[in-house]
Design a protein around this motif. Structure first.
Motif, PDB file in Angstrom:
ATOM      1  N   GLY A   6       0.842  -1.187   0.000  1.00 34.48           N
ATOM      2  CA  GLY A   6       0.000   0.000   0.000  1.00 34.48           C
ATOM      3  C   GLY A   6       0.876   1.236   0.000  1.00 34.48           C
ATOM      4  O   GLY A   6       2.096   1.147   0.176  1.00 34.48           O
ATOM      5  N   ASN A   9       2.798   5.434   4.569  1.00 31.74           N
ATOM      6  CA  ASN A   9       2.061   5.938   5.742  1.00 31.74           C
ATOM      7  C   ASN A   9       0.603   5.500   5.791  1.00 31.74           C
ATOM      8  O   ASN A   9      -0.233   6.186   6.367  1.00 31.74           O
ATOM      9  N   SER A  10       0.293   4.362   5.203  1.00 35.88           N
ATOM     10  CA  SER A  10      -1.083   3.871   5.262  1.00 35.88           C
ATOM     11  C   SER A  10      -1.332   3.015   6.504  1.00 35.88           C
ATOM     12  O   SER A  10      -2.472   2.669   6.792  1.00 35.88           O
ATOM     13  N   LYS A  12       0.692   0.075   7.347  1.00 34.62           N
ATOM     14  CA  LYS A  12       1.035  -1.334   7.128  1.00 34.62           C
ATOM     15  C   LYS A  12       1.871  -1.912   8.273  1.00 34.62           C
ATOM     16  O   LYS A  12       1.616  -3.021   8.732  1.00 34.62           O
ATOM     17  N   ILE A  83      -4.966   1.045   2.567  1.00 32.60           N
ATOM     18  CA  ILE A  83      -5.139   2.453   2.201  1.00 32.60           C
ATOM     19  C   ILE A  83      -5.486   3.233   3.460  1.00 32.60           C
ATOM     20  O   ILE A  83      -6.280   2.773   4.282  1.00 32.60           O
ATOM     21  N   ASP A  84      -4.907   4.415   3.606  1.00 28.04           N
ATOM     22  CA  ASP A  84      -5.279   5.328   4.678  1.00 28.04           C
ATOM     23  C   ASP A  84      -6.596   5.975   4.275  1.00 28.04           C
ATOM     24  O   ASP A  84      -6.639   6.805   3.367  1.00 28.04           O
ATOM     25  N   ASP A  87      -6.664  10.089   4.520  1.00 26.76           N
ATOM     26  CA  ASP A  87      -5.686  10.966   3.895  1.00 26.76           C
ATOM     27  C   ASP A  87      -6.164  11.350   2.499  1.00 26.76           C
ATOM     28  O   ASP A  87      -5.945  10.630   1.529  1.00 26.76           O
ATOM     29  N   GLN A  90      -3.782  11.363  -0.427  1.00 29.68           N
ATOM     30  CA  GLN A  90      -3.244  10.085  -0.874  1.00 29.68           C
ATOM     31  C   GLN A  90      -4.228   9.261  -1.707  1.00 29.68           C
ATOM     32  O   GLN A  90      -3.834   8.312  -2.366  1.00 29.68           O
ATOM     33  N   ALA A  94      -3.324   6.275  -4.246  1.00 25.03           N
ATOM     34  CA  ALA A  94      -3.639   4.939  -3.722  1.00 25.03           C
ATOM     35  C   ALA A  94      -4.506   4.175  -4.720  1.00 25.03           C
ATOM     36  O   ALA A  94      -4.306   2.979  -4.942  1.00 25.03           O
ATOM     37  N   ASN A 117      -7.856   1.590   6.254  1.00 26.57           N
ATOM     38  CA  ASN A 117      -7.311   1.748   7.599  1.00 26.57           C
ATOM     39  C   ASN A 117      -7.591   3.152   8.133  1.00 26.57           C
ATOM     40  O   ASN A 117      -7.932   4.048   7.387  1.00 26.57           O
ATOM     41  N   LYS A 118      -7.434   3.278   9.423  1.00 27.72           N
ATOM     42  CA  LYS A 118      -7.603   4.539  10.156  1.00 27.72           C
ATOM     43  C   LYS A 118      -9.070   4.955  10.190  1.00 27.72           C
ATOM     44  O   LYS A 118      -9.396   6.140  10.190  1.00 27.72           O
TER      45      LYS A 118
END
Length: 165
Positions: A6, A9-10, A12, A83-84, A87, A90, A94, A117-118
């Motif tokens: 990914g 900063n996602s 991982k 994937i974040d 964000d 991004q 992504a 994610n997040k």
């Protein structure tokens, strides 16, 4: 071998650490603190327990290695793409990376898990339509998680267990 990839900063590396803690439907993960992590520049290779007697090897590839991810595809049995979900800067890159990975002939018949994610943070409104996730149904299994607080991680392990049997 599972491949976790990914954008940078996602989340991982934190995801991998949380999975190593041992998560299951019987033992859902809930965390109050976040361990210090640094962005993976190369690769991390580890194992995660997906059953009482089964450890699954996982290779995490840093987002900066995206140009060479394809060299790792032949050795993997399943792909986990992170994937974040918060964000906005991004999302476009992504999506392009995701489509590039999905179009790889070597991964045509490999199980594919997409993790947003997040999700513990305020989610982006209409994220599914922004990423055209409806176009991926059937090819990609989607889960919303938070590696930070542990929500949804038991579903990740369940997915891994179902692909590993």
């Amino acid at each position: 071998m599972y491949l976790i990839i990914g954008p940078r900063n996602s989340g991982k590396t934190l995801l991998l650490r949380r999975l190593q803690d041992g998560v299951s439907a019987d033992k859902p993960a809930r965390y109050d603190s976040v361990p210090h992590t640094i962005s993976t520049i190369g690769t991390n290779l580890t194992t995660v327990a997906v059953g009482k007697r089964r450890d699954a090897p996982i290779r995490e590839l840093g987002g900066c290695l995206a140009p060479v991810w394809a060299t790792y595809f032949p050795a993997c049995t399943s792909v986990i793409f992170v994937i974040d979900a918060n964000d906005t800067t991004q999302l476009a890159s992504a999506w392009i990376l995701l489509l590039d990975v999905l179009s790889a002939a070597q991964l045509a018949n490999r199980p594919f898990l997409l993790l947003l994610n997040k999700c513990d943070l305020t989610p982006i409104s209409g994220l599914e339509s922004i990423l055209h996730l409806d176009e991926l149904s059937g090819r990609v299994h989607l889960e919303k998680i938070s590696a930070k607080d542990g929500s949804g991680l038991e579903r990740v392990v369940d997915w891994m267990r179902s692909k590993d049997s």
